[in-house]
Design an enzyme around this catalytic site. Structure first.
Site, PDB file in Angstrom:
ATOM      1  N   GLY A   1       0.842  -1.198   0.000  1.00  0.00           N
ATOM      2  CA  GLY A   1       0.000   0.000   0.000  1.00  0.00           C
ATOM      3  C   GLY A   1       0.874   1.243   0.000  1.00  0.00           C
ATOM      4  O   GLY A   1       0.584   2.234  -0.680  1.00  0.00           O
ATOM      5  N   THR A   2       1.962   1.184   0.740  1.00  0.00           N
ATOM      6  CA  THR A   2       2.908   2.302   0.804  1.00  0.00           C
ATOM      7  C   THR A   2       3.439   2.632  -0.590  1.00  0.00           C
ATOM      8  O   THR A   2       3.501   3.798  -0.987  1.00  0.00           O
ATOM      9  CB  THR A   2       4.090   1.941   1.741  1.00  0.00           C
ATOM     10  OG1 THR A   2       3.572   1.745   3.061  1.00  0.00           O
ATOM     11  CG2 THR A   2       5.143   3.030   1.759  1.00  0.00           C
TER      12      THR A   2
ATOM     13  N   SER B   1      -4.070  -2.322  -0.254  1.00  0.00           N
ATOM     14  CA  SER B   1      -2.981  -3.167   0.237  1.00  0.00           C
ATOM     15  C   SER B   1      -3.488  -4.564   0.544  1.00  0.00           C
ATOM     16  O   SER B   1      -4.581  -4.725   1.102  1.00  0.00           O
ATOM     17  CB  SER B   1      -2.385  -2.542   1.501  1.00  0.00           C
ATOM     18  OG  SER B   1      -1.518  -3.463   2.132  1.00  0.00           O
TER      19      SER B   1
ATOM     20  N   HIS C   1      -2.378  -6.990   2.722  1.00  0.00           N
ATOM     21  CA  HIS C   1      -2.433  -7.555   4.086  1.00  0.00           C
ATOM     22  C   HIS C   1      -3.471  -6.915   4.995  1.00  0.00           C
ATOM     23  O   HIS C   1      -3.661  -7.358   6.125  1.00  0.00           O
ATOM     24  CB  HIS C   1      -1.041  -7.537   4.732  1.00  0.00           C
ATOM     25  CG  HIS C   1      -0.550  -6.209   5.180  1.00  0.00           C
ATOM     26  ND1 HIS C   1      -0.520  -5.840   6.511  1.00  0.00           N
ATOM     27  CD2 HIS C   1      -0.058  -5.152   4.495  1.00  0.00           C
ATOM     28  CE1 HIS C   1      -0.012  -4.623   6.613  1.00  0.00           C
ATOM     29  NE2 HIS C   1       0.277  -4.178   5.412  1.00  0.00           N
TER      30      HIS C   1
ATOM     31  N   CYS D   1       3.014   2.544  13.434  1.00  0.00           N
ATOM     32  CA  CYS D   1       4.290   3.208  13.166  1.00  0.00           C
ATOM     33  C   CYS D   1       4.757   4.042  14.343  1.00  0.00           C
ATOM     34  O   CYS D   1       5.940   4.263  14.516  1.00  0.00           O
ATOM     35  CB  CYS D   1       4.165   4.107  11.943  1.00  0.00           C
ATOM     36  SG  CYS D   1       3.459   3.270  10.539  1.00  0.00           S
TER      37      CYS D   1
ATOM     38  N   ASN E   1      -6.918   5.150   9.321  1.00  0.00           N
ATOM     39  CA  ASN E   1      -6.545   3.899   9.967  1.00  0.00           C
ATOM     40  C   ASN E   1      -6.583   3.956  11.494  1.00  0.00           C
ATOM     41  O   ASN E   1      -6.767   2.949  12.152  1.00  0.00           O
ATOM     42  CB  ASN E   1      -5.161   3.450   9.490  1.00  0.00           C
ATOM     43  CG  ASN E   1      -4.153   4.571   9.478  1.00  0.00           C
ATOM     44  OD1 ASN E   1      -4.337   5.584   8.797  1.00  0.00           O
ATOM     45  ND2 ASN E   1      -3.080   4.421  10.228  1.00  0.00           N
TER      46      ASN E   1
ATOM     47  N   GLN F   1      -7.837   1.216   3.979  1.00  0.00           N
ATOM     48  CA  GLN F   1      -8.724   0.781   5.072  1.00  0.00           C
ATOM     49  C   GLN F   1     -10.176   0.595   4.634  1.00  0.00           C
ATOM     50  O   GLN F   1     -11.023   0.260   5.461  1.00  0.00           O
ATOM     51  CB  GLN F   1      -8.665   1.783   6.241  1.00  0.00           C
ATOM     52  CG  GLN F   1      -7.345   1.779   6.994  1.00  0.00           C
ATOM     53  CD  GLN F   1      -7.038   0.464   7.720  1.00  0.00           C
ATOM     54  OE1 GLN F   1      -7.906  -0.385   7.915  1.00  0.00           O
ATOM     55  NE2 GLN F   1      -5.790   0.287   8.102  1.00  0.00           N
TER      56      GLN F   1
END
Ligand code: PLP
Length: 384
Positions: free
Chosen positions: A71-72, A199, A201, A325, A151, A179
């Site tokens: 996703g990043t 993303s 995962h 993070c 998120n 999300q």
């Protein structure tokens, strides 16, 4: 002790059906999708089937789906890719103060290259005012990037309206839907977006795969150069097995999304009620209704969120404070700060994010575990 996982916004387990679908693509069907022999063709067909499933989930065209490594990466590709392609048109981008770091850090990088970025504020529930977007647009604006749902607190933005404003002004519009894809209806035309990130995962597929929707006609300068993979937009031999998994995960999410949304809303609201019935001075962070079904972010006055997490962890219950993070540091969340939450309450926030693994019994177990933990921590706290 049964372990209870309430951190699905950080990552989800691979669904057993996804794992089964992936299995043949490690050894039986191992061809390089770029090879023209039978081995390659079979791999290519599987890859394109997966692409079709993502396209179907987003109501997009297959050629508009570009696979990425996360996703990043999809966020980086959208933001830097548009900035570098449209540099001759303008040098200004608009985003919000509550974006994921994948977006904020990409914008900060572009600022170092000489681009200008407006970081829009949010209200106390975490919503961007579409009028603020309209007012921030100048003749130099080339991209607006606003996330679909946050998120940390789950607040959903007025994406269709912001998209309409972007279109009226001829500005490209990207949304980070990591999300929401597979949770909310995500239709790229209904949302009026030109670019959209997701993303693997976060939707029960493996880590290390994602996708970027790129509306036909949108120019994107690649981040990664090499062979002519992904129509020249992203070089590198595709992560075949994981992308097959991503396709399967998209298919499952599409079929089960609506029912699961109802189930999770019920579970989450039950958890919220049980907690507020049993513990005083608990405050909801995020929008009361415009919020994704699985997310509950609460501040427990006069206790550190980190201490709550560690105490719950000892009882086999996994929750988060702020975003993954920022955990491990006591730096408070940029999202809660932007929402204007007072520092005492930003430090005491806990995120419960539910998913397929959770049951009504889990909610009761958590609601029983919490009161003695909060009572003990409040008794020790210098703030009480
Ligand atoms: C998890 C997440 C990302 C990053 O996705 P990765 O695949 O982990 O790189 C980006 N945006 C949001 C909103 C997320 O929740």
């Amino acid at each position: 002790m049964k372990k209870i996982y309430l951190d699905h916004n950080a990552t989800t387990p691979v669904d057993p059906r996804v794992l089964t679908a992936m299995h043949p693509y490690f050894s039986e069907v191992f061809g390089n999708p770029s090879s023209i022999h039978a081995f390659g063709r079979e791999a290519k067909e599987a890859l394109e089937r997966a692409r079709g499933r993502i396209a179907h989930l987003l109501r997009a065209g297959e050629r508009e789906i570009c696979f990425t490594g996360s996703g990043t990466e999809a966020d980086n590709m959208a933001i830097k890719g548009v900035a570098h392609s449209y540099r001759n048109k303008g040098d200004h981008l608009i985003t919000s103060q509550i974006e994921h770091h994948a977006v904020l850090a990409s914008c900060a990088y572009l600022e170092k290259e000489g681009f200008r970025v407006t970081y829009l504020p949010v209200d106390g529930t975490g919503r961007v005012d579409p009028d603020d977007v309209r007012k921030a647009i100048t003749d130099h604006t080339i991209l607006i990037t606003i996330m679909h749902a946050n998120n940390e607190v789950g607040t959903i933005q007025a994406i269709p309206e912001i998209g309409r404003i972007a279109r009226e002004h001829g500005v490209l519009f990207h949304t980070d839907a990591v999300q929401t894809a597979g949770k909310l209806p995500v239709d790229v035309d209904a949302l009026n977006v030109d670019l959209l990130s997701l993303s693997g995962h976060k939707i029960y597929a493996p880590k290390g795969v994602g996708a970027l929707y790129i509306r036909k006609g949108t120019k994107i300068t690649p981040l990664i150069h090499g062979g002519h993979h992904e129509h020249g937009r992203r070089a590198g031999t595709e992560n075949l097995a994981s992308l097959v998994g991503l396709g399967k995960a998209a298919e499952i999410a599409g079929a089960e999304r609506a029912e699961e949304y109802k189930r999770l809303t019920k579970l989450r609201d039950a958890l919220h009620k049980k907690i507020t019935d049993r513990i005083e001075r608990v405050f909801l962070n995020g929008h009361p209704t415009q919020r994704i079904a699985n997310t509950l972010n609460l501040s427990f006055a006069a206790v550190e969120g980190e201490s709550i997490i560690l105490s719950l962890d000892m009882e086999g219950i996994a929750v988060a404070s702020g975003s993954a993070c920022t955990s491990g540091s006591l730096e408070s969340s940029h999202v809660l700060n932007a929402m204007g939450i007072i520092p005492e309450l930003t430090q005491s926030s806990v995120r419960f994010s539910l998913g397929r693994t959770n049951t009504p019994e889990d909610m009761e177990t958590v609601a029983e575990a919490l009161p003695p933990i909060i009572e003990r921590l409040r008794a020790m706290s210098p703030l009480t």
